[in-house]
Design a protein around this motif. Structure first.
Motif, PDB file in Angstrom:
ATOM      1  N   ALA A 181       0.813  -1.150  -0.086  1.00 32.66           N
ATOM      2  CA  ALA A 181      -0.123   0.015   0.198  1.00 32.66           C
ATOM      3  C   ALA A 181       1.058   1.260   0.048  1.00 32.66           C
ATOM      4  O   ALA A 181       0.567   2.257  -0.604  1.00 32.66           O
ATOM      5  CB  ALA A 181      -1.075  -0.006   1.263  1.00 32.66           C
ATOM      6  N   VAL A 182       1.935   1.090   0.673  1.00 32.41           N
ATOM      7  CA  VAL A 182       2.702   2.383   0.660  1.00 32.41           C
ATOM      8  C   VAL A 182       3.455   2.631  -0.607  1.00 32.41           C
ATOM      9  O   VAL A 182       3.585   3.654  -1.048  1.00 32.41           O
ATOM     10  CB  VAL A 182       3.806   2.143   1.796  1.00 32.41           C
ATOM     11  N   LEU A 183       3.803   1.479  -1.291  1.00 30.26           N
ATOM     12  CA  LEU A 183       4.418   1.836  -2.636  1.00 30.26           C
ATOM     13  C   LEU A 183       3.441   2.235  -3.693  1.00 30.26           C
ATOM     14  O   LEU A 183       3.573   3.142  -4.330  1.00 30.26           O
ATOM     15  CB  LEU A 183       5.161   0.442  -3.163  1.00 30.26           C
ATOM     16  N   ASP A 184       2.305   1.559  -3.459  1.00 31.86           N
ATOM     17  CA  ASP A 184       1.178   2.219  -4.433  1.00 31.86           C
ATOM     18  C   ASP A 184       0.878   3.618  -4.237  1.00 31.86           C
ATOM     19  O   ASP A 184       0.765   4.324  -5.275  1.00 31.86           O
ATOM     20  CB  ASP A 184      -0.103   1.394  -4.179  1.00 31.86           C
ATOM     21  N   VAL A 185       0.889   4.263  -3.011  1.00 30.95           N
ATOM     22  CA  VAL A 185       0.741   5.509  -2.819  1.00 30.95           C
ATOM     23  C   VAL A 185       1.958   6.520  -3.396  1.00 30.95           C
ATOM     24  O   VAL A 185       1.590   7.353  -3.895  1.00 30.95           O
ATOM     25  CB  VAL A 185       0.485   6.054  -1.322  1.00 30.95           C
ATOM     26  N   VAL A 186       2.954   6.182  -2.917  1.00 28.62           N
ATOM     27  CA  VAL A 186       4.332   6.666  -3.448  1.00 28.62           C
ATOM     28  C   VAL A 186       4.253   6.680  -4.872  1.00 28.62           C
ATOM     29  O   VAL A 186       4.697   7.663  -5.578  1.00 28.62           O
ATOM     30  CB  VAL A 186       5.484   6.074  -2.833  1.00 28.62           C
ATOM     31  N   ASP A 187       3.851   5.686  -5.679  1.00 28.70           N
ATOM     32  CA  ASP A 187       3.878   5.794  -7.035  1.00 28.70           C
ATOM     33  C   ASP A 187       2.877   6.668  -7.577  1.00 28.70           C
ATOM     34  O   ASP A 187       3.149   7.040  -8.900  1.00 28.70           O
ATOM     35  CB  ASP A 187       3.861   4.068  -7.729  1.00 28.70           C
ATOM     36  N   ALA A 188       1.690   6.520  -6.998  1.00 25.93           N
ATOM     37  CA  ALA A 188       0.418   7.250  -7.603  1.00 25.93           C
ATOM     38  C   ALA A 188       0.578   8.819  -7.233  1.00 25.93           C
ATOM     39  O   ALA A 188      -0.211   9.585  -7.812  1.00 25.93           O
ATOM     40  CB  ALA A 188      -0.612   6.613  -7.083  1.00 25.93           C
ATOM     41  N   CYS A 189       1.167   9.133  -6.308  1.00 31.62           N
ATOM     42  CA  CYS A 189       1.325  10.448  -5.557  1.00 31.62           C
ATOM     43  C   CYS A 189       2.688  11.128  -5.706  1.00 31.62           C
ATOM     44  O   CYS A 189       3.180  11.464  -4.515  1.00 31.62           O
ATOM     45  CB  CYS A 189       0.550  10.688  -4.298  1.00 31.62           C
ATOM     46  N   PRO A 190       3.039  11.552  -6.714  1.00 31.85           N
ATOM     47  CA  PRO A 190       4.582  12.097  -6.800  1.00 31.85           C
ATOM     48  C   PRO A 190       4.301  13.824  -5.998  1.00 31.85           C
ATOM     49  O   PRO A 190       5.443  14.139  -5.508  1.00 31.85           O
ATOM     50  CB  PRO A 190       4.899  12.420  -8.172  1.00 31.85           C
ATOM     51  N   ASP A 191       3.120  14.040  -5.831  1.00 30.63           N
ATOM     52  CA  ASP A 191       3.251  15.373  -5.051  1.00 30.63           C
ATOM     53  C   ASP A 191       3.613  15.187  -3.577  1.00 30.63           C
ATOM     54  O   ASP A 191       4.194  15.937  -2.977  1.00 30.63           O
ATOM     55  CB  ASP A 191       1.791  16.056  -5.247  1.00 30.63           C
ATOM     56  N   LEU A 192       2.876  14.081  -3.011  1.00 30.03           N
ATOM     57  CA  LEU A 192       3.420  13.922  -1.624  1.00 30.03           C
ATOM     58  C   LEU A 192       4.854  13.543  -1.487  1.00 30.03           C
ATOM     59  O   LEU A 192       5.322  14.057  -0.462  1.00 30.03           O
ATOM     60  CB  LEU A 192       2.728  12.750  -1.298  1.00 30.03           C
ATOM     61  N   VAL A 193       5.300  12.728  -2.439  1.00 31.86           N
ATOM     62  CA  VAL A 193       6.987  12.725  -2.606  1.00 31.86           C
ATOM     63  C   VAL A 193       7.516  13.945  -2.265  1.00 31.86           C
ATOM     64  O   VAL A 193       8.697  14.130  -1.666  1.00 31.86           O
ATOM     65  CB  VAL A 193       7.595  11.651  -3.488  1.00 31.86           C
ATOM     66  N   ARG A 194       7.103  14.871  -3.277  1.00 33.47           N
ATOM     67  CA  ARG A 194       7.935  16.153  -3.221  1.00 33.47           C
ATOM     68  C   ARG A 194       7.738  16.959  -2.054  1.00 33.47           C
ATOM     69  O   ARG A 194       8.514  17.544  -1.498  1.00 33.47           O
ATOM     70  CB  ARG A 194       7.282  16.750  -4.443  1.00 33.47           C
ATOM     71  N   PHE A 195       6.557  16.822  -1.418  1.00 33.19           N
ATOM     72  CA  PHE A 195       6.215  17.486  -0.222  1.00 33.19           C
ATOM     73  C   PHE A 195       7.045  16.951   0.882  1.00 33.19           C
ATOM     74  O   PHE A 195       7.564  17.773   1.822  1.00 33.19           O
ATOM     75  CB  PHE A 195       4.636  17.192   0.210  1.00 33.19           C
ATOM     76  N   TRP A 196       7.374  15.333   0.973  1.00 33.22           N
ATOM     77  CA  TRP A 196       8.033  15.001   1.959  1.00 33.22           C
ATOM     78  C   TRP A 196       9.474  15.096   2.045  1.00 33.22           C
ATOM     79  O   TRP A 196      10.297  14.995   2.962  1.00 33.22           O
ATOM     80  CB  TRP A 196       7.472  13.651   2.316  1.00 33.22           C
ATOM     81  N   ARG A 197      10.105  15.574   0.725  1.00 27.02           N
ATOM     82  CA  ARG A 197      11.280  15.611   0.656  1.00 27.02           C
ATOM     83  C   ARG A 197      11.863  16.775   1.333  1.00 27.02           C
ATOM     84  O   ARG A 197      13.140  16.915   1.906  1.00 27.02           O
ATOM     85  CB  ARG A 197      11.572  16.114  -0.940  1.00 27.02           C
ATOM     86  N   ARG A 198      11.087  17.904   1.802  1.00 26.68           N
ATOM     87  CA  ARG A 198      11.394  18.861   2.600  1.00 26.68           C
ATOM     88  C   ARG A 198      10.710  18.913   3.814  1.00 26.68           C
ATOM     89  O   ARG A 198      10.979  19.780   4.682  1.00 26.68           O
ATOM     90  CB  ARG A 198      11.072  20.174   1.801  1.00 26.68           C
ATOM     91  N   ALA A 199      10.126  17.624   4.367  1.00 24.13           N
ATOM     92  CA  ALA A 199       9.497  17.724   5.655  1.00 24.13           C
ATOM     93  C   ALA A 199      10.750  17.196   6.366  1.00 24.13           C
ATOM     94  O   ALA A 199      11.970  16.775   6.068  1.00 24.13           O
ATOM     95  CB  ALA A 199       8.589  16.349   5.631  1.00 24.13           C
ATOM     96  N   TRP A 200      10.757  17.642   8.128  1.00 24.77           N
ATOM     97  CA  TRP A 200      11.741  17.195   8.733  1.00 24.77           C
ATOM     98  C   TRP A 200      12.034  15.819   9.159  1.00 24.77           C
ATOM     99  O   TRP A 200      10.874  15.209   9.741  1.00 24.77           O
ATOM    100  CB  TRP A 200      11.630  18.456  10.028  1.00 24.77           C
ATOM    101  N   ILE A 201      12.837  15.241   9.026  1.00 22.98           N
ATOM    102  CA  ILE A 201      13.039  13.736   9.300  1.00 22.98           C
ATOM    103  C   ILE A 201      11.984  12.894   8.812  1.00 22.98           C
ATOM    104  O   ILE A 201      11.232  12.327   9.500  1.00 22.98           O
ATOM    105  CB  ILE A 201      13.203  13.644  10.912  1.00 22.98           C
TER     106      ILE A 201
END
Length: 301
Positions: A181-201
């Motif tokens: 499920a985590v992989l499915d969300v990461v693959d389907a939601c690049p906007d979330l990945v971009r957001f978390w790239r700059r989240a702290w830890i």
């Protein structure tokens, strides 16, 4: 389709102390291991960590991991992807090179067999009681880690919709279904990945937030156990990481594999190093070996 084996595939994130890492890999036998070594690790240390490993160990592509960096979360995700593609394990365990099992393989298998389809993860939806200001600033602002210092851009940004911002440990023992499920969300939601790239830890919040968001992973609330299978020797002081374990911790450590009363056991612990913890790990190995020997004697015809 074959029934998945009740065992964890182990994702190990390491960057130093090859003697400890190889001891950990040996202690995890016969479970498959997916080993990530920080790209900044010197070549001689990397060689000592990886040369001549057994065939059940696969090396992940190296990334520039380090304290509070996004790449820690990226390496974890890569570990899920490799573990699901190359094994039929029912669960994926995420460990660091300074972790160690407190239980025999049979004890770990029994725990997972009793919790098929369920993950072990303590979740802290914001406000997180242990994070300064409840943890909101970790997400509201863009961050960079530099030499164990936090750099923050003091310009607020919009938080993602339909995501329950949640904290949790980097160490996890999650079901195969939840890893997928985590992989499915990461693959389907690049906007979330971009957001978390700059989240702290990010490795303390990306996976817990995905799993704990009903809009992303329906049913997780009923499919996980609010329990950490790790013993971590926090001593109450404000430290950026747990203290190293030594023989002074032996009594507390060896109590944790059984659990107390109706509590579930803690089958892993951290953190250990060759320099500080070898004598303690000798004691752990002896205790685990005696338990395994007694179990064999009891079950023998």
């Amino acid at each position: 389709m074959a029934i998945p084996t009740a065992a964890p595939a182990c994702v190990v994130l390491a960057h130093e102390d090859p003697v400890q890492v190889r001891r950990l890999v040996e202690a995890l036998d016969p479970f498959p291991v997916f080993l990530h070594c920080d790209v900044r690790t010197p070549d001689d240390v990397h060689g000592a960590m990886t040369e001549g490993l057994p065939s059940r160990v696969r090396l992940l592509d190296r990334q520039r991991t380090g304290w509070a960096r996004w790449e820690n979360a990226a390496a974890e995700i890569a570990g899920y992807r490799a573990a699901l593609a190359q094994t039929d394990a029912t669960h994926v365990a995420v460990l660091t090179g300074s972790d160690y099992p407190l239980a025999t393989p049979d004890e770990i298998r029994a725990l997972l067999e009793a919790h098929r389809g369920r993950s072990f993860l303590i979740t802290h939806p914001l406000p997180h009681p242990d994070w300064r200001g409840g943890g909101w600033s970790r997400f509201r602002y863009r961050h960079w880690a530099w030499r164990k210092h936090m750099l923050r851009l003091p310009v607020p940004r919009r938080l993602p919709r339909d995501v329950v911002l949640t904290g949790g440990s980097q160490m996890k023992l999650i079901s195969r279904e939840h890893a997928q499920a985590v992989l499915d969300v990461v693959d389907a939601c690049p906007d979330l990945v971009r957001f978390w790239r700059r989240a702290w830890i990010a490795d303390e919040s990306l996976v817990p937030s995905i799993l704990n968001s009903p809009a992303l992973v329906p049913g997780f609330a009923d499919e996980h156990v609010e329990h950490s299978p790790w013993y971590i020797g926090w001593d109450g002081t404000r430290m950026k990481s747990p203290p190293w374990l030594t023989t002074a911790d032996a009594g507390r450590l060896l109590d944790r594999w059984t659990g107390a009363g109706d509590e579930l056991p803690q089958v892993f612990a951290r953190k250990f190093s060759t320099e500080r913890s070898s004598d303690l790990l000798d004691l752990v190995d002896a205790a685990v070996g005696l338990r395994g020997q007694r179990r064999t004697e009891v079950t023998a015809p």
